[in-house]
Design a protein around this motif. Structure first.
Motif, PDB file in Angstrom:
ATOM      1  N   SER A 100       0.832  -1.216   0.000  1.00  0.00           N
ATOM      2  CA  SER A 100       0.000   0.000   0.000  1.00  0.00           C
ATOM      3  C   SER A 100       0.855   1.249   0.000  1.00  0.00           C
ATOM      4  O   SER A 100       0.567   2.235  -0.696  1.00  0.00           O
ATOM      5  N   VAL A 101       1.950   1.236   0.768  1.00  0.00           N
ATOM      6  CA  VAL A 101       2.794   2.427   0.819  1.00  0.00           C
ATOM      7  C   VAL A 101       3.427   2.688  -0.528  1.00  0.00           C
ATOM      8  O   VAL A 101       3.439   3.822  -1.034  1.00  0.00           O
ATOM      9  N   LEU A 102       3.975   1.614  -1.099  1.00  0.00           N
ATOM     10  CA  LEU A 102       4.653   1.785  -2.376  1.00  0.00           C
ATOM     11  C   LEU A 102       3.676   2.181  -3.468  1.00  0.00           C
ATOM     12  O   LEU A 102       3.969   3.048  -4.311  1.00  0.00           O
ATOM     13  N   THR A 103       2.502   1.587  -3.463  1.00  0.00           N
ATOM     14  CA  THR A 103       1.486   1.935  -4.485  1.00  0.00           C
ATOM     15  C   THR A 103       1.093   3.401  -4.364  1.00  0.00           C
ATOM     16  O   THR A 103       0.952   4.122  -5.352  1.00  0.00           O
ATOM     17  N   GLY A 104       0.920   3.900  -3.129  1.00  0.00           N
ATOM     18  CA  GLY A 104       0.569   5.305  -2.931  1.00  0.00           C
ATOM     19  C   GLY A 104       1.635   6.227  -3.454  1.00  0.00           C
ATOM     20  O   GLY A 104       1.336   7.271  -4.068  1.00  0.00           O
ATOM     21  N   GLY A 109       3.325  10.236  -7.557  1.00  0.00           N
ATOM     22  CA  GLY A 109       4.219  10.800  -8.554  1.00  0.00           C
ATOM     23  C   GLY A 109       3.535  10.973  -9.901  1.00  0.00           C
ATOM     24  O   GLY A 109       3.642  12.029 -10.558  1.00  0.00           O
ATOM     25  N   HIS A 110       2.828   9.959 -10.355  1.00  0.00           N
ATOM     26  CA  HIS A 110       2.129  10.078 -11.640  1.00  0.00           C
ATOM     27  C   HIS A 110       1.037  11.139 -11.584  1.00  0.00           C
ATOM     28  O   HIS A 110       0.791  11.847 -12.579  1.00  0.00           O
ATOM     29  N   LEU A 111       0.372  11.273 -10.444  1.00  0.00           N
ATOM     30  CA  LEU A 111      -0.706  12.263 -10.305  1.00  0.00           C
ATOM     31  C   LEU A 111      -0.148  13.671 -10.402  1.00  0.00           C
ATOM     32  O   LEU A 111      -0.736  14.546 -11.074  1.00  0.00           O
ATOM     33  N   ARG A 112       1.044  13.929  -9.776  1.00  0.00           N
ATOM     34  CA  ARG A 112       1.636  15.268  -9.881  1.00  0.00           C
ATOM     35  C   ARG A 112       2.039  15.568 -11.312  1.00  0.00           C
ATOM     36  O   ARG A 112       1.859  16.688 -11.788  1.00  0.00           O
ATOM     37  N   ALA A 113       2.556  14.535 -12.010  1.00  0.00           N
ATOM     38  CA  ALA A 113       3.001  14.766 -13.389  1.00  0.00           C
ATOM     39  C   ALA A 113       1.827  15.071 -14.306  1.00  0.00           C
ATOM     40  O   ALA A 113       1.880  15.985 -15.143  1.00  0.00           O
ATOM     41  N   ILE A 114       0.760  14.349 -14.171  1.00  0.00           N
ATOM     42  CA  ILE A 114      -0.391  14.558 -15.077  1.00  0.00           C
ATOM     43  C   ILE A 114      -1.110  15.858 -14.755  1.00  0.00           C
ATOM     44  O   ILE A 114      -1.492  16.612 -15.650  1.00  0.00           O
ATOM     45  N   ILE A 115      -1.302  16.174 -13.459  1.00  0.00           N
ATOM     46  CA  ILE A 115      -1.977  17.443 -13.103  1.00  0.00           C
ATOM     47  C   ILE A 115      -1.149  18.627 -13.569  1.00  0.00           C
ATOM     48  O   ILE A 115      -1.690  19.673 -13.956  1.00  0.00           O
ATOM     49  N   THR A 140       2.457   0.010 -16.096  1.00  0.00           N
ATOM     50  CA  THR A 140       3.728  -0.716 -16.353  1.00  0.00           C
ATOM     51  C   THR A 140       4.520  -0.911 -15.065  1.00  0.00           C
ATOM     52  O   THR A 140       5.019  -2.005 -14.761  1.00  0.00           O
ATOM     53  N   GLU A 141       4.616   0.138 -14.275  1.00  0.00           N
ATOM     54  CA  GLU A 141       5.366   0.049 -13.027  1.00  0.00           C
ATOM     55  C   GLU A 141       4.688  -0.899 -12.049  1.00  0.00           C
ATOM     56  O   GLU A 141       5.351  -1.675 -11.337  1.00  0.00           O
ATOM     57  N   MET A 142       3.362  -0.871 -11.996  1.00  0.00           N
ATOM     58  CA  MET A 142       2.650  -1.750 -11.085  1.00  0.00           C
ATOM     59  C   MET A 142       2.802  -3.213 -11.500  1.00  0.00           C
ATOM     60  O   MET A 142       2.899  -4.111 -10.648  1.00  0.00           O
ATOM     61  N   ALA A 143       2.853  -3.465 -12.811  1.00  0.00           N
ATOM     62  CA  ALA A 143       3.022  -4.847 -13.283  1.00  0.00           C
ATOM     63  C   ALA A 143       4.399  -5.381 -12.914  1.00  0.00           C
ATOM     64  O   ALA A 143       4.554  -6.588 -12.631  1.00  0.00           O
ATOM     65  N   LEU A 147       1.632  -6.155  -9.120  1.00  0.00           N
ATOM     66  CA  LEU A 147       0.344  -5.602  -8.675  1.00  0.00           C
ATOM     67  C   LEU A 147      -0.487  -5.105  -9.890  1.00  0.00           C
ATOM     68  O   LEU A 147       0.093  -4.636 -10.884  1.00  0.00           O
ATOM     69  N   ILE A 148      -1.778  -5.239  -9.748  1.00  0.00           N
ATOM     70  CA  ILE A 148      -2.717  -4.695 -10.758  1.00  0.00           C
ATOM     71  C   ILE A 148      -3.705  -3.768 -10.046  1.00  0.00           C
ATOM     72  O   ILE A 148      -4.066  -4.006  -8.880  1.00  0.00           O
ATOM     73  N   VAL A 149      -4.051  -2.670 -10.727  1.00  0.00           N
ATOM     74  CA  VAL A 149      -4.960  -1.665 -10.146  1.00  0.00           C
ATOM     75  C   VAL A 149      -6.364  -1.903 -10.686  1.00  0.00           C
ATOM     76  O   VAL A 149      -6.583  -1.944 -11.906  1.00  0.00           O
ATOM     77  N   ASP A 150      -7.299  -2.080  -9.783  1.00  0.00           N
ATOM     78  CA  ASP A 150      -8.696  -2.260 -10.203  1.00  0.00           C
ATOM     79  C   ASP A 150      -9.373  -0.920 -10.471  1.00  0.00           C
ATOM     80  O   ASP A 150     -10.145  -0.793 -11.417  1.00  0.00           O
ATOM     81  N   SER A 151      -9.107   0.111  -9.680  1.00  0.00           N
ATOM     82  CA  SER A 151      -9.769   1.405  -9.894  1.00  0.00           C
ATOM     83  C   SER A 151      -8.981   2.506  -9.229  1.00  0.00           C
ATOM     84  O   SER A 151      -8.216   2.265  -8.273  1.00  0.00           O
TER      85      SER A 151
END
Length: 409
Positions: A100-104, A109-115, A140-143, A147-151
């Motif tokens: 959970s920590v690593l996923t967050g 990071g991706h959220l800051r880049a896209i926003i 890609t990073e999660m795979a 890990l896979i993200v459902d939502s």
């Protein structure tokens, strides 16, 4: 059984020791069924395959340089395939909370880049687009870590004290307030109309009720009046029926009396008049027959008298020839002609007398005119004086008292 291990439905059993796993992994992966494990020579660990959650609260700067506080929630899990389980087991088997920590951190990071590549308006109005882009970049990073993200759900976006979002939403808020006011006014108007309609209906109902009450009252009054007049009306009808019956009886008596008068007076009078008429007609017929008989008798008597007087008439006519110069021609034939002429002359005189007598008989009842003496008509021969004149009538075929010449016949 001693040494036989079975993983839970949401767990993967990792057996280390002995043979290596798939792709040179230091353990073998068992899911969905049990496995006999030697207690001394093998070591068994379990990796959860259930859903995990990670919350991200991050301050991001937009393309316009406006800082936004974004809160997002990520739902993820370890992949069901063996490769994903091996990748996740190698990274998180000793401390599975680190997923959970690593996923967050990855999503922050991706959220800051896209926003940072979007405007506030795009972020606010297109949240689903923001979440989709974050998922695509982090997949890609999660795979790699198994890990896979459902939502991914963007929970909130806040600009702090800048008021940019509030200012951006002001027109919409004003429009919404205006629409709310319009809706409220329309609601008030509809309510007023409904109240007015209800008041009109109440007034109409009250009016109808009053009308019905008045009609009922009038009907009751009429019924009471009719009930009060029922007795006198019944008596009046009874008297009227009695008068009608008496009138009918009087009319019948009058017709009976009229028939009696006709039978007693008119019919006998008509019978008497008919009898008198018949007697008068019979008497007239009798008198006519008598008159015709008397006329017939007079004509017979006259003819007889004329026949009796015929010699005397011929004699008087022949007397006119006495002393006259008569030349007899043709001998006996001439003499016969003279005699025949005398006879014809006598017959002519006889016819004339008869016609005169018949004419006078038509003018006098009985066919005869009374004369002096025995009532017979006086016969006048040739040369006899006309009554009342003293002049002689000329003989037939004479002029100025001259005798007819036998030669001229």
């Amino acid at each position: 059984m001693f040494g036989y291990r079975v993983p839970a439905p949401d767990e993967a059993m990792l057996i280390s020791g002995g043979r290596r796993g798939l792709g040179g992994a230091p353990f073998r992966v068992v899911t969905g069924h049990g496995k006999f494990v030697f207690p001394v020579f093998r070591k068994v660990r379990f990796l959860t395959l259930s859903m995990c959650e990670s919350e991200v609260v991050e301050t991001c700067v937009t393309k316009q340089g406006i800082a936004l506080h974004v809160r997002a929630v990520i739902a993820f899990k370890v992949g069901n395939d063996t490769e994903s389980i091996i990748n996740a087991g190698q990274r998180f088997l000793s401390d599975q909370d680190q997923m959970s920590v690593l996923t967050g951190r990855i999503f922050a990071g991706h959220l800051r880049a896209i926003i940072g590549s979007m405007t506030v308006e795009e972020i606010v109005t297109e949240r689903q687009k923001l979440a989709a882009e974050v998922l695509d970049t982090s997949k890609t990073e999660m795979a790699k870590i198994g890990l896979i993200v459902d939502s991914l759900q963007i929970q909130s976006i806040d600009d702090g004290d800048t008021g940019y979002i509030d200012a951006m939403s002001a027109p919409h808020k004003a429009a919404i307030r205006r629409q709310a006011q319009i809706a409220q006014a329309q609601a008030n108007q509809a309510a007023a109309q409904a109240e007015q309609e209800a008041a009109r209906k109440q007034a109409e109902y009250a009016r109808q009720t009053a009308v019905v009450k008045a009609e009922y009252s009038a009907e009751v009054d009429r019924a009471q009046a009719q009930a009060a007049q029922a007795g006198p009306l019944a008596q009046a009808h009874a008297r009227q029926e009695v008068l009608d019956a008496q009138t009918e009886l009087a009319q019948r008596q009058a017709r009976l009396r009229q028939q009696e008068l006709v039978a007693e007076i008119v019919k006998p009078a008509e019978a008497e008049a008919e009898r008198v008429r018949v007697l008068a007609a019979a008497e007239a017929q009798r008198m006519k027959v008598q008159a015709e008989a008397a006329a017939s008798y007079d004509r017979v008597a006259l003819d007889r008298m004329l026949i009796d007087q015929l010699p005397l008439i011929v004699k008087e006519a022949a007397g006119g020839l006495s002393g006259a110069n008569v030349n007899v021609l043709n001998g006996a034939d001439g003499l016969g002609e003279i005699a025949a002429g005398l006879v014809a002359q006598g017959l002519t005189i006889l016819d004339s007398v008869r016609q005169n007598l018949n004419g006078q008989g038509d003018r006098h009842p009985g066919g005869a005119r009374p004369e002096e003496g025995d009532g017979r008509p006086a016969l006048r021969g040739p040369g006899a004086p006309r009554p009342g004149t003293g002049q002689e009538e000329p003989g037939e075929g004479t002029s100025d008292g001259e005798r007819p010449d036998p030669r001229t016949r």
